[in-house]
Scaffold this motif. Structure first.
Motif, mmCIF file in Angstrom:
data_model
loop_
_atom_site.group_PDB
_atom_site.id
_atom_site.type_symbol
_atom_site.label_atom_id
_atom_site.label_comp_id
_atom_site.label_asym_id
_atom_site.label_seq_id
_atom_site.Cartn_x
_atom_site.Cartn_y
_atom_site.Cartn_z
ATOM 1 N N ILE A 1 0.284 2.184 13.618
ATOM 2 C CA ILE A 1 0.402 3.524 13.047
ATOM 3 C C ILE A 1 1.221 4.444 13.938
ATOM 4 O O ILE A 1 2.161 5.112 13.481
ATOM 5 N N GLU B 1 -0.503 -2.847 5.522
ATOM 6 C CA GLU B 1 0.656 -2.475 4.701
ATOM 7 C C GLU B 1 0.688 -3.192 3.352
ATOM 8 O O GLU B 1 1.213 -2.648 2.382
ATOM 9 N N SER C 1 1.113 -2.661 10.249
ATOM 10 C CA SER C 1 1.991 -1.864 11.103
ATOM 11 C C SER C 1 1.138 -1.147 12.134
ATOM 12 O O SER C 1 -0.054 -0.916 11.926
ATOM 13 N N GLN D 1 0.830 -1.197 0.000
ATOM 14 C CA GLN D 1 0.000 0.000 0.000
ATOM 15 C C GLN D 1 0.873 1.261 0.000
ATOM 16 O O GLN D 1 1.842 1.354 0.763
ATOM 17 N N ILE E 1 6.098 -3.758 12.847
ATOM 18 C CA ILE E 1 5.616 -4.268 11.565
ATOM 19 C C ILE E 1 5.474 -5.783 11.647
ATOM 20 O O ILE E 1 6.353 -6.479 12.172
ATOM 21 N N GLU F 1 0.626 4.266 1.104
ATOM 22 C CA GLU F 1 0.680 5.185 2.241
ATOM 23 C C GLU F 1 1.432 4.618 3.435
ATOM 24 O O GLU F 1 1.580 5.300 4.460
ATOM 25 N N GLY F 2 1.915 3.380 3.332
ATOM 26 C CA GLY F 2 2.473 2.708 4.499
ATOM 27 C C GLY F 2 3.980 2.812 4.640
ATOM 28 O O GLY F 2 4.680 3.405 3.806
ATOM 29 N N LYS F 3 4.484 2.192 5.696
ATOM 30 C CA LYS F 3 5.917 2.181 5.983
ATOM 31 C C LYS F 3 6.703 1.316 4.999
ATOM 32 O O LYS F 3 7.896 1.528 4.794
ATOM 33 N N PHE G 1 -2.414 -0.426 10.535
ATOM 34 C CA PHE G 1 -2.541 -0.078 9.121
ATOM 35 C C PHE G 1 -2.208 -1.304 8.282
ATOM 36 O O PHE G 1 -1.221 -1.997 8.559
#
Length: 245
Positions: free
Chosen positions: A207, A193, A205, A161, A213, A163-165, A191
């Motif tokens: 947030i 990921e 993860s 994704q 993670i 927007e993720g880490k 979130f």
């Protein structure tokens, strides 16, 4: 003289060795942490005892929740099915480590069973067996008639994704997959990921955390060759090193 390597605490599991109970960690987790610059130590289930826990985890700059043949106990997420492969002591230690990491900001990497523990800790739920759920079609479970080196090879894609880490790595990758339980309801504050193409949650993860993670696959097998494994372990040890400093 203090070590310059961050100390990484790895949760142990109950095993039977030569007919005797033992606490054990697969060598590949130890080797991966060592390879990327960590100093691995193993935590037995007794670390969960209240009088020992605070002193022991204070030594750790990072935490690893490994995969395991055992599964998270159904009572942990409000289920009532019979689960034959349980390790209640492992559950107790892992959930205490998750609470500690969430409160302290200590980096934590959770693999397979570890991801499932992470999701349940934050009030998520699991499918006891993803094969009983309509809609999942990817090869998420290994063929145990094959040699281990074949079972652990990549079998399906994960979509990362943006927007993720994990987005710093890329937008997709081909991963291995050896699990029966899977995430149903995603836990609070987590979130998603990465997803398999069939929609199964493959990575999460926390947030509000520097690095907590969880991944459903096994990055520890080809830790020195696989691109995503390199990214995960490098990032984890990087954050653990910052904790140490």
């Amino acid at each position: 003289m203090p070590t310059s390597r961050p100390i990484i605490a790895i949760v142990s599991c109950h095993k039977m060795v030569d007919g005797q109970p033992a606490q054990a960690v697969y060598q590949k987790y130890i080797d991966a942490i060592q390879y990327y610059g960590g100093n691995p130590i193993l935590l037995p289930y007794t670390a969960a005892d209240s009088e020992n826990f605070d002193a022991l985890v204070a030594l750790a700059d990072g935490i690893v929740l490994t995969g395991s043949y055992s599964n998270v106990a159904p009572m942990r997420y409000g289920a009532s099915h019979v689960e034959e492969k349980q390790d209640l002591n492992r559950d107790e230690l892992s959930f205490k480590l998750l609470a500690y990491s969430a409160e302290s900001g200590t980096p934590l990497l959770a693999v397979c069973r570890g991801l499932q523990e992470m999701n349940v800790h934050f009030n998520g739920t699991l499918y006891p067996d993803w094969r009983e759920v309509e809609g999942f079609y990817e090869q998420h479970l290994e063929d145990n008639t094959q040699p281990l080196e074949v079972q652990y090879q990549p079998v399906h894609d994960v979509i990362i994704q943006p927007e993720g880490k994990l987005a710093a790595f890329g937008d997709e990758w081909h991963v291995n997959s050896l699990h029966k339980q899977a995430i149903n309801k995603v836990g609070e504050g987590l979130f998603v990921e990465a997803l398999a193409r069939d929609g199964l949650v493959e990575a999460i993860s926390l947030i509000e955390h520097p690095f907590m993670i969880g991944v459903q696959w096994h990055p520890e097998l080809n830790y020195a060759q696989d691109g995503f494994s390199k990214f995960l372990f490098t990032e984890f040890i990087h954050y653990a090193s910052q904790t140490k400093s």
